[in-house]
Design a protein around this motif. Structure first.
Motif, PDB file in Angstrom:
ATOM      1  N   ARG A 156      -2.825   3.329   6.015  1.00 17.17           N
ATOM      2  CA  ARG A 156      -3.949   4.179   6.394  1.00 17.17           C
ATOM      3  C   ARG A 156      -4.329   5.169   5.283  1.00 17.17           C
ATOM      4  N   ASN A 157      -3.395   5.466   4.391  1.00 14.34           N
ATOM      5  CA  ASN A 157      -3.648   6.414   3.307  1.00 14.34           C
ATOM      6  C   ASN A 157      -3.968   5.734   1.986  1.00 14.34           C
ATOM      7  N   ASP A 200       1.183   4.176   8.816  1.00 11.76           N
ATOM      8  CA  ASP A 200       1.463   5.201   7.823  1.00 11.76           C
ATOM      9  C   ASP A 200       2.777   4.802   7.146  1.00 11.76           C
TER      10      ASP A 200
END
Length: 573
Positions: A78-79, A234
């Protein structure tokens, strides 16, 4: 010679020889003319009539249309951190009949490709009647160049891509793997094969008779790289979840386990860990069991973690309140010839105490008072017995038997988590209804741009009551007290279910579970931990699974910068 001699010679020649000589000359002339005519016709045929065909045949021996490999799309967390990337590699192949027969050159080739000379000779012999054979696939460009520098006839190179997974075994079952041709075979690599795979390009090249590249002629079609895929995972939380799960499985000598953490704001899966796992970058000696994403594809009887969900159905009828008292004496009961037990005789318990003590008798007495379809409708609304629709290959539906033939014992068993099957992901998704004002969120393995509406399963007030009741279950002295996280209010439920087998239930074989929500004041994450068949001295969910929840959830709340909602005793004073 005198004139007399010439006259004498002419007189000696036969008169029949003159016509023969003239015929032979004419024949020779005719043959020459016919041959020249045929040659002329052949020249016309080659240059005019068959020109296109012959030119095509010539080009086929010099011009080639080659495929240009397409770069497979990246899978990211997600990052934006890479979870799966494609790196350039080189595949070496050969024309068997063109390979050198000299033993020294063969030995040099065998050493360069890290192969035994006898094996190489046997391989060449096996492919002798073919025009193609692989020498080594997916070498690094440096290693391949060392082979090409030998300048051996019949050896060729082809540029390809190989998948590399930076997080290794931590995300192996979720991401899946690709095969040697860079096509998805398992997991999300398979589910999103069409999106991730690029479209190969084409180029026209000129090669010599040995197949060596002379020059590029023309680019026919550009290679189009595959699309990237951004997951909801994550990577930081995934590493912590896997580390703690693996540690617990080892500590309790368990068969395996799974963990799912969901963001309560939008249903995104922040972590999904499984043990055992495998290293997708080195598949030598890989255990096929490690390929299974247990959290999605495996189902089990959940046991007591189902009690809060069944309790929500009872509270929705309006006939029960958290302080309603149920008599559980004498700690056991017989239904349809089956005996149901509590850990001990708890006597009279409120609904909150039934969850805290995890009373099977209390839940059974409540379930037997409900309408025939009440439990089934509630479980169905919570997504149980249905596919989660994440798009993951082989995701399990689980099962909730229809109520048409429920016996009294079956209805009782369903209230405390037996007689049905769920996956870890389904269970975590169901708990989002408790954490999210009665609204269940469908889980997603991809990062969402907007929060889904979800499904309103029960009234917000019921979810608040359940949170208060489940918070009591993790207080000091309660069965789930080892799930507590310093500084945060936690709500959750332990579960310990016996493992079933074709002949019934296995002896001394259990699954240990904990399903929890944090923080209670404003729920952010829902986490479910399942440890399969712990074989140590402890096997209860409160002793085996709850500590994993505590460590993973505590780290997650701090990493996500969720403010503490529990005052210390010093602050209270």
């Amino acid at each position: 010679m005198s004139e007399e001699h010439r006259e004498s010679a002419r007189s000696r020649r036969s008169p029949a020889m003159e016509p023969m000589r003239g015929g032979r000359y004419a024949l020779m002339v005719t043959i020459v003319i016919v041959a020249l005519g045929l040659l002329g016709m052949r020249i016309v045929d080659l240059h005019i009539i068959d020109r296109t065909f012959l030119q095509g045949q010539g080009d086929a021996r010099t011009l080639r249309t080659e495929s240009l490999g397409a770069h497979r799309g990246m899978i990211k967390d997600r990052n934006g951190e890479p979870l799966a990337i494609s790196t350039p590699v080189v595949t070496l192949w050969a024309e068997p009949e063109e390979l050198p027969a000299d033993d020294i050159q063969r030995l040099m080739l065998a050493r360069a490709i890290d192969m035994d000379l006898e094996d190489l000779n046997a391989r060449i012999e096996r492919y002798q009647d073919r025009e193609f054979m692989y020498l080594r696939r997916q070498l690094t460009p440096e290693a391949a160049q060392r082979v090409l520098d030998l300048n051996l006839s019949g050896v060729h190179a082809e540029n390809e891509y190989r998948r590399y997974y930076p997080s290794g075994e931590v995300t192996a079952q979720l991401l899946g793997v690709t095969n040697v041709d860079d096509r998805g075979q398992e997991g999300l690599e398979l589910a999103y094969q069409r999106h991730l795979a690029g479209e190969p390009g084409k180029r026209r090249v000129l090669k010599d008779r040995r197949g060596r590249l002379v020059r590029d002629v023309k680019l026919l079609q550009d290679a189009k790289p595959g699309g990237d895929l951004t997951l909801s995972i994550d990577q930081r939380l995934q590493y912590m979840a896997y580390r703690e799960l693996k540690s617990a499985v080892s500590e309790h000598d368990a068969k395996g386990g799974s963990l799912v953490m969901i963001d309560n704001r939008n249903g995104e899966v922040l972590a999904m860990a499984n043990v055992p796992s495998f290293n997708p970058n080195d598949r030598a000696g890989m255990d096929p069991g490690g390929l299974r994403n247990q959290a999605i594809v495996d189902v089990f009887e959940p046991g007591s973690v189902m009690k809060p969900l069944a309790m929500s159905a009872a509270l929705s009828t309006g006939e029960y309140e958290p302080d309603t008292v149920i008599d559980t004496s004498p700690g056991w009961m017989r239904i349809d010839g089956f005996t149901i037990h509590d850990f001990r005789n708890y006597g009279r318990l409120t609904l909150a105490e039934i969850l805290e003590k995890s009373s099977n008798i209390g839940m059974s007495r409540i379930a037997l008072e409900l309408d025939d379809t009440t439990l089934w409708e509630r479980y169905n609304a919570l997504g149980l017995g249905q596919p989660p629709e994440t798009g993951f290959p082989g995701e399990a539906d689980g099962s909730v038997p229809p109520p048409v033939r429920w016996s009294r014992s079956q209805r009782a068993a369903l209230s405390y988590g037996y007689g049905l099957s769920v996956s870890t992901l389904q269970l975590a998704s169901a708990y989002t209804a408790i954490a999210n004002d009665g609204r269940r969120l469908e889980p997603s393995l991809l990062k969402r741009n907007e929060s889904p509406e979800g499904t309103q399963v029960f009234d917000p007030e019921i979810s608040h009551e359940l949170l208060r009741m489940l918070e009591e279950s993790v207080q000091p002295g309660a069965g789930g007290h080892r799930a507590a996280v310093s500084g945060y209010r936690i709500a959750g439920k332990t579960g310990t279910s016996r493992k079933s087998s074709p002949g019934g239930y296995e002896k001394d074989a259990y699954r240990s579970l904990f399903a929890g929500i944090a923080p209670v004041s404003e729920p952010r994450i829902v986490t479910v931990v399942m440890i399969d068949h712990p074989r140590g001295d402890e096997y209860y969910g409160g002793a085996v699974a709850a500590p994993v929840f505590s460590r993973v959830t505590g780290s997650a709340l701090r990493l996500l910068d969720v403010p503490p909602d529990q005052q210390s005793e010093a602050q209270e004073r």
